[in-house]
Design a protein around this motif. Sequence first.
Motif, PDB file in Angstrom:
ATOM      1  N   LEU A   1      -5.865   3.088  -3.396  1.00  0.00           N
ATOM      2  CA  LEU A   1      -4.649   2.492  -2.978  1.00  0.00           C
ATOM      3  C   LEU A   1      -4.153   2.310  -1.190  1.00  0.00           C
ATOM      4  N   GLY A   2      -4.731   3.581  -0.620  1.00  0.00           N
ATOM      5  CA  GLY A   2      -4.661   3.703   0.599  1.00  0.00           C
ATOM      6  C   GLY A   2      -5.445   2.510   1.250  1.00  0.00           C
ATOM      7  N   TRP A   3      -6.602   2.596   0.986  1.00  0.00           N
ATOM      8  CA  TRP A   3      -7.818   1.558   1.435  1.00  0.00           C
ATOM      9  C   TRP A   3      -7.274   0.356   1.486  1.00  0.00           C
ATOM     10  N   ALA A   4      -6.716  -0.106   0.096  1.00  0.00           N
ATOM     11  CA  ALA A   4      -6.168  -1.513  -0.015  1.00  0.00           C
ATOM     12  C   ALA A   4      -5.285  -1.843   0.913  1.00  0.00           C
TER      13      ALA A   4
ATOM     14  N   GLY B   1      -5.431  -4.759   7.037  1.00  0.00           N
ATOM     15  CA  GLY B   1      -5.020  -4.727   8.596  1.00  0.00           C
ATOM     16  C   GLY B   1      -3.809  -5.386   9.150  1.00  0.00           C
ATOM     17  N   ASN B   2      -3.111  -6.070   7.933  1.00  0.00           N
ATOM     18  CA  ASN B   2      -1.610  -6.507   8.196  1.00  0.00           C
ATOM     19  C   ASN B   2      -0.968  -6.262   6.730  1.00  0.00           C
ATOM     20  N   LEU B   3       0.364  -6.308   6.949  1.00  0.00           N
ATOM     21  CA  LEU B   3       1.037  -5.676   5.801  1.00  0.00           C
ATOM     22  C   LEU B   3       1.190  -6.851   4.645  1.00  0.00           C
ATOM     23  N   THR B   4       1.146  -8.113   5.214  1.00  0.00           N
ATOM     24  CA  THR B   4       1.121  -9.427   4.003  1.00  0.00           C
ATOM     25  C   THR B   4      -0.065  -9.075   2.978  1.00  0.00           C
ATOM     26  N   GLU B   5      -1.221  -9.198   3.922  1.00  0.00           N
ATOM     27  CA  GLU B   5      -2.481  -9.084   3.021  1.00  0.00           C
ATOM     28  C   GLU B   5      -2.684  -7.902   2.236  1.00  0.00           C
ATOM     29  N   GLY B   6      -2.260  -6.789   2.795  1.00  0.00           N
ATOM     30  CA  GLY B   6      -2.317  -5.549   2.098  1.00  0.00           C
ATOM     31  C   GLY B   6      -1.388  -5.342   0.844  1.00  0.00           C
ATOM     32  N   LEU B   7      -0.168  -5.902   1.056  1.00  0.00           N
ATOM     33  CA  LEU B   7       0.548  -6.007   0.021  1.00  0.00           C
ATOM     34  C   LEU B   7       0.068  -7.092  -1.214  1.00  0.00           C
ATOM     35  N   ARG B   8      -0.405  -8.040  -0.708  1.00  0.00           N
ATOM     36  CA  ARG B   8      -1.064  -8.792  -1.755  1.00  0.00           C
ATOM     37  C   ARG B   8      -2.416  -8.395  -2.576  1.00  0.00           C
TER      38      ARG B   8
END
Lengths: 458, 398
Positions: free
Chosen positions: A360-363, A368-375
């Motif tokens: 989950l951390g790697w996701a 590299g940015n919050l929007t993509e990471g949360l998606r």
Amino acid sequence: MVFSSLIFLYAFLPLSMLLYFVVPEIRVKNLVLLMFSLLFYAWGEPVYIFLMLFSILVNYLLGRLMEDEPAKKKHTLVFAVFINLLTLGFFKYYGFAVSGINALFRLQLPVRELPLPIGISFYTFQALSYLIDLYRGKYRAQKNLLSFALYISMYFQLIAGPIVRYKEVERQLTERRLSAENLGKGLARFVLGLGKKVLIANVLGALFDRVSGMGGTLTTASAWLGIAAYTLQIYFDFSAYSDMAIGLGKACGFDFPENFNQPYLSKSVTEFWRRWHISLGSWFREYVYIPLGGNRVKPWRHVLNILIVWALTGLWHGADISFVLWGLYYALLLIFEKYVLKKPLPGPLKYIYTLLAVMLGWALFSAGNLTEGLRMLSSMCGFAPGGLADTEALYLLRSYGAWLLAGTVLVLPLGMKLRDRLLSKSRFALAAASLVILLLSTAFLVTENYNPFLYFRF
Amino acid sequence: MSSKLVRKSVESRKRKNLARPGKKPGFHAVYGVLFLLVLFAVFFLHIGSPDRDYSVTEKRALEALPTLSFNSLRDGSFMEDAEEYSAEQFPGRDLLMRLRTGFSYVLGMRESNGVYRGRSGQLAERFDEPDPELFEKTAAAVKNFAARHPSSQTSFLLAPTVGAVAPELLPKDAVNADENAYIDHFFDSIRGAAAPIDVRSAFLKAKASGTALYYRTDHHWTTDGAYAAYLEASSVMNFPARSFSRAVVSDDFRGSLAAKSGFYAGAADSIAVYTDTDESLKLLLKNEETGETRASLYYGSALDSADPYELFFGGNYPMLTIESTADSDRTLLVIKDSYANSFLPFLAGSYRKITVIDPRYYSRTVDNLFVLENYDDILFLYNAGTLAKDSSLYKVLE
């Protein structure tokens, strides 16, 4: 330059080794190594090489000053830390800081994005460790500029670690074991690292890139495949760089500390961080966490210390809020393990929990940015735009399944055993494996244009 | 071999080892030296082997040794070019590419460089989701062009690629955008201005009767596929279909997709040629680019060259004209991609004069041609894979 390139493999490496072994004396060898290291760095950073040379000169002089003026030792150290962090901050965090200030105070300050000098976080941390330990009186200052320059810029670990502390190589800068035996052992380690990087990490990286590029068709199954691929990719990539660095160092007579120790077999997140990027973890422990008081303080202060260290660790990995959150995520997990969990979970649960937490951390990290990471995270939790699964996920599994499987087997104890056998016992297996890896890696490098360098944000 | 501290100097160490007779160097010592020798051997092989300007198998120009200058050093372009040069001129590059795709194929990978290797060795280019903006531009340009030339009858033959006609030949679950939907959408967009020539139902019928409509190693349709399309075109464009005799001229054709992907397994393709049965029909092909004229549309010598598909017209050129002794006073303007190359020979006997424009190489405006003469028919001929990515068509139609 990177290790996984044809020019490095078939021109830089043989030429530098030849010259290094042909010249007589250790000082001349050091000079050869320094010249090749500067060439190595300038190949990728023809302009920022001057920044590195500047950093070398300044830190060398500060070291001398600290020793010559013991009364002002503390002032010198404060100044040294300041100037190093300022340089790092300017080149790495300037844009991030300005946009942060803009967002906070609703300003419109112009954001200037400088290209980040490769390896600046690694060599700045090496320079800092040198000066801090010098202040602590662990050794005398290095008087030879050539030796000091070599310590900072040695191409083995210059761009992707491990972060070698000065006390670990102080003696080796002038006295080290050189032998054809070590040359062979080092090159064997190198070629196994090359295979990890080119034959496994790069292929799985292509899978992850494909998944993270999916827009509306991203499914939960694909998201898990992508993050599984990234989990293996970053380990096989990063640890391969360390393997190659340690191997090349050994070939030239250096003993560098190990940087990875089967991290995915950890029984807790705390343990994971003792096995992952060890040289970074111990750097923060020694120069930030312990000076802050470590765990020998009141619990609230201990918690605060952990939060500080991990926010900084996150930030070290990239100038974006998502990296800070990624660091804080680990801080919370560590606090949870220290104060709530106290001992590892029973049975296989402890491995599953650790791996899940790390994935989950790697996701978050890989985006590299919050929007993509949360998606990506919400897609993994079942809220993917494309639903739970589709035939594309099946296709990707069929295409990359062998690599996922190979990667998984190699992170298990079996993989470690295989490596140790190859490196110490099975001679002909090693020779055969080396040839096969070299041939296949060359085939992949010649035609595959996908050869990412993951640490350009470090 | 025992290791000593370097301080004791390399020389003395060497003497010491030499002085110990019978002491053999250890395995790793031999390994290390041999390893470096292998690297050196490749280094000298690379330097010693002559550079190629052009890759025969990949059909593209290769990177030449970059020149050193202050600027190219400062901005790093010298290093980038050198990296590219080292890869593209690497000794045995073609073999290494095949090794890589072969190795990956065995492990389950059915895709290389945007090319699928499907069942029974069929290679097919991946059809990516078309860019809607490009789609609108192209469709509008075609419509406006047809409207500007009302005295000509405009048709559009948008050929499907193998993935649309025979999806069962693609790898299982391979991801492809919907090419049939793209073709439908395009035909709908130009309807009224240009007559669509939709060959798909004819192709499905021909496929059912066992005709190989597509090469397995190349992205083009076979001459048999082109013939099936010709029959369909003759009914839409209103000319009587002529009769031809078929002959196979090559049976070891390895096409562009094999080269692009490195997938080489499986049998080679054969190339067929259809000849008009009217032996009195005379043709004159003029290449407006080179000025060359000849009495045949075929370049037989190409069959032994790197790209046998150049058999048809010798390749792709900006502008060609075909004049014939056909019993017809009609003229035709063809705006096309390379799918037309094996198709045009069928038309030669039905038109007095055919002007052929390939917008990918043609830098002028097609409208200017109408200043000199009028065309009775205009035919656009593209395959869906090319048209979906092509940004040259709408430019020459402006």
